[in-house]
Motif scaffolding. Sequence first.
Motif, short mmCIF file in Angstrom:
data_model
loop_
_atom_site.label_atom_id
_atom_site.label_comp_id
_atom_site.label_asym_id
_atom_site.label_seq_id
_atom_site.Cartn_x
_atom_site.Cartn_y
_atom_site.Cartn_z
N SER A 1 -3.46 20.17 -17.61
CA SER A 1 -2.57 19.22 -16.54
C SER A 1 -2.68 19.16 -15.00
N ILE A 2 -3.35 20.23 -14.97
CA ILE A 2 -3.85 20.62 -13.19
C ILE A 2 -4.50 19.63 -13.24
N GLY A 3 -5.72 19.62 -14.15
CA GLY A 3 -7.19 17.90 -13.83
C GLY A 3 -6.42 17.09 -13.65
N TRP A 4 -5.04 16.47 -14.52
CA TRP A 4 -4.19 15.76 -13.91
C TRP A 4 -3.45 15.13 -12.31
N VAL A 5 -2.78 16.52 -12.32
CA VAL A 5 -2.17 16.27 -11.45
C VAL A 5 -3.42 15.94 -9.52
N ILE A 6 -4.52 17.26 -10.33
CA ILE A 6 -5.95 16.91 -9.01
C ILE A 6 -6.20 15.32 -9.01
N ASN A 7 -6.16 14.20 -10.20
CA ASN A 7 -6.21 12.94 -10.17
C ASN A 7 -5.05 12.64 -9.46
N SER A 8 -4.18 12.35 -9.87
CA SER A 8 -2.54 11.83 -8.96
C SER A 8 -2.87 11.75 -7.30
N LEU A 9 -3.13 13.42 -7.07
CA LEU A 9 -3.10 13.74 -5.54
C LEU A 9 -4.39 12.64 -5.27
N ALA A 10 -5.80 12.11 -5.80
CA ALA A 10 -6.81 11.90 -5.59
C ALA A 10 -6.70 10.15 -5.37
N SER A 11 -5.63 10.08 -6.32
CA SER A 11 -5.16 8.63 -6.30
C SER A 11 -3.90 8.46 -4.82
N PHE A 12 -3.30 9.43 -5.02
CA PHE A 12 -2.46 9.65 -3.67
C PHE A 12 -3.09 9.25 -2.92
N VAL A 13 -3.85 10.13 -1.81
CA VAL A 13 -5.07 10.04 -1.38
C VAL A 13 -5.68 8.83 -0.66
N GLY A 14 -6.38 7.86 -2.20
CA GLY A 14 -6.66 6.83 -2.06
C GLY A 14 -6.08 5.86 -2.15
N SER A 15 -5.01 5.61 -2.12
CA SER A 15 -3.44 4.50 -1.25
C SER A 15 -3.06 4.90 -0.22
N ARG A 16 -2.95 5.29 0.62
CA ARG A 16 -2.80 6.45 1.82
C ARG A 16 -3.86 6.05 2.54
N ALA A 17 -5.12 5.91 2.11
CA ALA A 17 -6.63 5.44 3.06
C ALA A 17 -6.80 4.41 3.16
N ALA A 18 -5.99 3.30 1.86
CA ALA A 18 -6.61 2.25 2.02
C ALA A 18 -5.41 1.46 2.77
N GLU A 19 -4.33 2.35 2.76
CA GLU A 19 -3.07 1.44 3.89
C GLU A 19 -4.00 1.57 5.52
N ARG A 20 -4.82 2.61 5.57
CA ARG A 20 -4.72 3.30 7.04
C ARG A 20 -5.55 2.34 7.11
N TYR A 21 -7.03 2.66 6.72
CA TYR A 21 -8.56 2.19 6.58
C TYR A 21 -8.53 0.39 6.30
N ALA A 22 -7.74 0.60 5.05
CA ALA A 22 -8.85 -1.31 4.30
C ALA A 22 -9.31 -2.16 5.20
N LYS A 23 -8.09 -2.11 6.44
CA LYS A 23 -8.34 -3.46 7.43
C LYS A 23 -9.68 -3.21 7.85
N ALA B 1 1.08 -1.27 0.05
CA ALA B 1 -0.25 -0.17 0.09
C ALA B 1 1.06 1.43 0.28
N ARG B 2 2.51 1.33 0.69
CA ARG B 2 2.55 2.79 1.12
C ARG B 2 3.84 2.71 -0.36
N MET B 3 3.51 2.26 -1.10
CA MET B 3 4.43 1.14 -2.68
C MET B 3 3.95 2.13 -3.55
N ASN B 4 2.05 1.89 -3.21
CA ASN B 4 1.39 2.59 -4.00
C ASN B 4 1.44 4.25 -3.48
N SER B 5 1.17 4.60 -2.80
CA SER B 5 1.27 5.31 -2.43
C SER B 5 2.33 6.82 -2.86
N TYR B 6 3.54 5.83 -2.58
CA TYR B 6 4.66 6.78 -3.04
C TYR B 6 5.00 6.83 -4.78
N ASN B 7 3.88 5.49 -5.00
CA ASN B 7 3.73 5.95 -7.08
C ASN B 7 2.85 7.20 -7.34
#
Length: 388
Positions: free
Chosen positions: A250-272, A138-144
């Motif tokens: 590109s700002i739209g893509w940046v927002i999308n990438s930021l959302a992906s980062f948030v999603g992966s971090r949320a998964a690392e913390r809350y998916a369990k 999960a952390r690797m995906n967050s970094y990605n």
Amino acid sequence: MKKGNSKRNSRLVMLESALTAAILSIPIMTPFYNSIGLNQAEIALSQIAFTIVVMLLNIPLGFVADRFSRKWANVIGDFLVGTALLLYSNSHSFWFVVVCESICGVGCALSQGVDSTLLKHFTGKTDKSGKLFKNKFARMNSYNYLVSLLVTLLGGPIGAISFRLAIAVSSIPFYIGSIVSIFIEDDSEKLEANEAPVKDIVKLVKRNLKNSKLRLRIAAYAVSSEVTHGIIWVFTPLMLSVGVPLSVVSIGWVINSLASFVGSRAAERYAKRFKEWQIFTIPVALVVFASSVMLINLNAFTVFFYALFGLALGWRSATMMPFVKEHIKDSEQSSVESLTRVVSQLLYICVVWIINRAADIELSYALVATIVIFVPLAIPIALKLRKE
């Protein structure tokens, strides 16, 4: 191998994964395709060509990685993708694009599944329960996604100067990733050869597909992956259609990438805290909600609900593959992960054409197609996972 070396190798795997996690030129690829005469249907066909190459080679090259060296599969794969991008920057026609996508496909088929397999191996040296692997994955995906956000920030301005320059610069991280992989000390368990390679591969595929729990999780992985993937080439046209300037796309893509980062971090913390069927359902529900909002009223504000696709992608990327890998033998990790990706790619070939063909008729129809295709696929999978 000593514990310290395992940690070092885990870091190298995560570094290589982050370097090759995103292509800097993605925000400007659709305008680039249009500039050389491609419409949405032809863009879809170029992606189908890439996917067919990856699909045909994924399992054989995953087998090669398992049998000989996962590390060198990464080294060669990253090098090929970097070279394909350099060639891409000189594309002038649909067929040139197809050739570049095909070379890229060979590189991806070599390296896909290697990072997670090596990470599982190195984390398994200190934790046999698999919890450390899930956390690190999960952390690797967050970094990605964090790296994806940063390169997307660069992609827009560089693309505004020159589409071709942005594509050429995209090759650099892949070459660096290839060099980083050379320093990984790969002592992971190798697959034993019993018969001719083709027979071994066929037996491996048949044996694993007979595993009903694994089969269900492969299907869940495929649906959760492609629900955000088939429509990716429509995002930039959607933004342009509501008046977002190309320089700001590109700002739209940046927002999308930021959302992906948030999603992966949320998964690392809350998916369990969630059950497996709920973890699978969350990304599908996010995509359906975002698509519905944009369908009701597509404008310069609601188009950014596409960020929920990014949130869904980040959550799925951090959670779904570990569920698959729990049901795979250590010696077959890359091969069966490749099989999983082949199933996902088969689905992608179907949906990317339908969604982009719908977009050629009317952009909003791509959103309709996404809902109509994936909701009927997701419901029975979620019900079966819940029943288990």
